[in-house]
Design a protein around this motif. Structure first.
Motif: not given
Length: 276
Positions: A38-43, A215-219, A255-258
């Motif tokens: 899944t990560i490969k396809e998103i990347c 929850q702070y990963i994106p920041n 949540k990875l793709e966004e």
């Protein structure tokens, strides 16, 4: 700046973002392939270079009874199968000098854990394999101290070097990321990676295991990409509550793709600014 070549792409010097990601430790093969695929396809969709990450042994668990993974022999077999099936490069940790050569037969990047970043013999053994060496900056080091690590690797015969920031110890059971560390470590001439998930870890926060504030990963990831990092490291899981290691600080797969879309956009702004 030196660039680091990984199969058919390079890291550093204004190239596309690279993502090192996967479950913390090797779990059931079906789950690892699901997450990695899944990560490969998103990347691929977002133009991000991808390296699959999982550890065959987590030798520094908080508790003696913590799940460590399948071990060296079975773990390398599993990683080799993932590499063949997904057709992606592999990064995994080594903890002892004797592991360097057999791991280098499978992995494209040998990773030195943060607690071991000053171990001269381990750095030398990793460098001698000819593979890329990714060193995580110890929680106990200032970013400028990583120049000594770089020099050890160069003297050991390699310039295939990545340096990873994963936060510094701040009192007890807490980490803080100093954004100055990225330009400081990049000044040594090698690409810099940000570990966005271990940086939100709470070491020993659950008593016999580490906690985390995912929850702070994106920041932190957005700030690091804005500061000019060349690559990101993330522990990603389809259901972190079921993860056998580091679940509290793992990013949900859905949540990875966004998030990655945002990070690519920020990276492009930084690249454009540097090119002007």
């Amino acid at each position: 700046m030196n660039t680091v070549e990984i199969r058919d792409f390079s890291i550093g010097n204004g190239g596309p973002l690279t993502l090192l990601a996967g479950p913390c430790v090797l779990e059931e093969q079906e789950r690892c392939l699901l997450i990695g695929g899944t990560i490969k396809e998103i990347c691929k969709k977002l133009g991000v270079n991808y390296v699959y990450k999982s550890s065959f042994d987590k030798a520094n668990r908080s508790s003696y009874y913590g799940f460590r993974g399948p071990g060296l022999a079975k773990g390398l077999e599993q990683l080799a199968a993932i590499k063949r099936e997904l057709d992606v490069p592999i990064v995994t940790d080594i903890h002892n000098e004797f592991q360097a050569k057999p791991v280098a037969d499978v992995a494209d990047i040998l990773q030195i854990p943060a607690f071991l970043c000053r171990q001269t013999d381990l750095l030398h053994a990793a460098a001698q394999t000819g593979k890329v060496v990714n060193v995580k900056k110890g929680q106990f080091l200032a970013p400028a101290d990583m120049s000594n690590v770089v020099n050890k690797l160069i003297e050991s015969g390699t310039q295939k070097i990545l340096l990873t920031e994963r936060g510094a110890t701040f009192g007890y059971n807490n980490l803080v990321v100093d954004m100055r560390s990225f330009p400081i470590m990049r000044s040594f001439g090698y690409p810099v990676v940000f570990d966005a998930t271990h940086s939100v870890q709470i070491p020993g926060g659950c008593g016999t295991s580490s906690g985390g504030l995912r929850q702070y990963i994106p920041n932190l990831a957005r700030a690091a990409v804005g500061a000019g990092v060349d690559a990101l490291f993330m522990e990603v899981h389809d259901n972190p509550e079921e993860a056998k290691c580091d679940g509290p600080n793992s990013l949900y797969l859905d949540k990875l793709e966004e998030l990655l879309e945002e990070l690519v956009a920020i990276h492009e702004i930084v690249r454009k600014h540097k090119a002007e």
